[in-house]
Scaffold this active site. Structure first.
Site, PDB file in Angstrom:
ATOM      1  N   HIS A   1      45.984  43.456  38.959  1.00 48.22           N
ATOM      2  CA  HIS A   1      45.948  44.577  38.005  1.00 48.22           C
ATOM      3  C   HIS A   1      46.329  45.914  38.645  1.00 48.22           C
ATOM      4  O   HIS A   1      46.667  46.860  37.959  1.00 48.22           O
ATOM      5  CB  HIS A   1      44.591  44.660  37.288  1.00 48.22           C
ATOM      6  CG  HIS A   1      43.471  45.220  38.096  1.00 48.22           C
ATOM      7  ND1 HIS A   1      42.556  44.431  38.770  1.00 48.22           N
ATOM      8  CD2 HIS A   1      43.096  46.495  38.335  1.00 48.22           C
ATOM      9  CE1 HIS A   1      41.676  45.196  39.379  1.00 48.22           C
ATOM     10  NE2 HIS A   1      41.978  46.462  39.137  1.00 48.22           N
TER      11      HIS A   1
ATOM     12  N   ASP B   1      43.692  37.420  39.288  1.00 46.89           N
ATOM     13  CA  ASP B   1      43.798  38.854  39.568  1.00 46.89           C
ATOM     14  C   ASP B   1      44.144  39.121  41.032  1.00 46.89           C
ATOM     15  O   ASP B   1      43.601  40.021  41.661  1.00 46.89           O
ATOM     16  CB  ASP B   1      42.515  39.599  39.171  1.00 46.89           C
ATOM     17  CG  ASP B   1      42.715  41.115  39.148  1.00 46.89           C
ATOM     18  OD1 ASP B   1      43.866  41.568  38.988  1.00 46.89           O
ATOM     19  OD2 ASP B   1      41.717  41.845  39.315  1.00 46.89           O
TER      20      ASP B   1
ATOM     21  N   GLY C   1      39.831  52.533  41.810  1.00 52.59           N
ATOM     22  CA  GLY C   1      40.533  52.870  43.040  1.00 52.59           C
ATOM     23  C   GLY C   1      40.090  52.000  44.204  1.00 52.59           C
ATOM     24  O   GLY C   1      40.795  51.886  45.193  1.00 52.59           O
ATOM     25  N   ASN C   2      38.920  51.386  44.113  1.00 52.50           N
ATOM     26  CA  ASN C   2      38.483  50.450  45.140  1.00 52.50           C
ATOM     27  C   ASN C   2      39.130  49.076  44.947  1.00 52.50           C
ATOM     28  O   ASN C   2      39.127  48.254  45.855  1.00 52.50           O
ATOM     29  CB  ASN C   2      36.960  50.263  45.133  1.00 52.50           C
ATOM     30  CG  ASN C   2      36.232  51.354  45.863  1.00 52.50           C
ATOM     31  OD1 ASN C   2      35.776  52.304  45.253  1.00 52.50           O
ATOM     32  ND2 ASN C   2      36.131  51.225  47.171  1.00 52.50           N
ATOM     33  N   SER C   3      39.666  48.831  43.755  1.00 49.27           N
ATOM     34  CA  SER C   3      40.276  47.535  43.475  1.00 49.27           C
ATOM     35  C   SER C   3      41.334  47.205  44.508  1.00 49.27           C
ATOM     36  O   SER C   3      42.148  48.044  44.879  1.00 49.27           O
ATOM     37  CB  SER C   3      40.931  47.538  42.097  1.00 49.27           C
ATOM     38  OG  SER C   3      39.981  47.618  41.088  1.00 49.27           O
TER      39      SER C   3
ATOM     40  N   GLY D   1      47.875  17.851  28.704  1.00 53.75           N
ATOM     41  CA  GLY D   1      48.593  17.471  27.494  1.00 53.75           C
ATOM     42  C   GLY D   1      47.797  16.568  26.571  1.00 53.75           C
ATOM     43  O   GLY D   1      48.351  15.760  25.833  1.00 53.75           O
TER      44      GLY D   1
END
Length: 181
Positions: free
Chosen positions: A14, A44, A116-118, A171
């Site tokens: 992200h 992620d 911002g720590n991501s 499937g």
């Protein structure tokens, strides 16, 4: 964060998914253009690559399966664009499902993980990366979640090799049975 001297970087999907270009700023202020090696929205995770004329400093993965609730950890990042920071806390829980998708298996920590720590590392006192800071919990202070290092290491290796994650599909379908008379 850089995981080898050749400039391989692991971060959150992200963080880079919608970027037209990515520039990595090193702690000494050096700016390096980064190339996306691959990304996986479901876990992620993304892998970037930077080129440098010298070996780059890097961190190594630890074993997230061995971390214990109560163990001290540090979350490294760039919250709110303020610059590099380190917050300290403990492992609050392991194998946490926060209903964010099919691959919920987070490390919960009370080390602050703010916007911002991501993509930054969650490290033990000996400097081993046991998780990738992924998200804080909106409306709660000091409730953060990190993707375990085992997941990140496996996904990152596949992204470097193949550029994408391929998942199996069985499937199998269901239908009503009809009388066989």
């Amino acid at each position: 964060f850089i995981v080898d001297a050749n400039g391989t970087i692991v971060t959150n999907y992200h963080v880079v998914a919608k970027a037209d270009s990515v520039t990595v700023t090193m702690s000494d202020g050096t700016k390096l253009p980064a190339k996306m090696m691959g990304g996986d929205e479901k876990t992620d995770l993304a892998v970037l690559k930077v080129e440098s004329d010298k070996p780059l400093p890097y961190v190594t993965f630890g074993d997230a399966g061995k971390v214990r609730v109560g163990q001290a950890v540090m979350a490294v990042g760039n919250p709110f664009g303020l610059g590099g920071t380190v917050t300290v806390g403990i492992i609050s829980a392991r194998n946490r499902d926060i209903n964010s998708g099919p691959y919920d298996d987070f490390i919960q920590t009370d080390a602050s993980i703010n916007p911002g720590n991501s993509g930054g590392p969650l490290v033990t006192e000996d400097g081993k990366v046991v998780g990738i800071n992924s998200r804080g919990y909106v409306g709660a202070d000091n409730l953060g979640f990190a993707i375990p290092a085992k997941v990140a290491r496996t996904v990152a290796a596949t992204l470097v090799k193949d550029g994408a994650i391929t998942r199996s599909y069985a499937g199998i379908g269901f239908r009503e049975l009809q009388d066989l008379e």
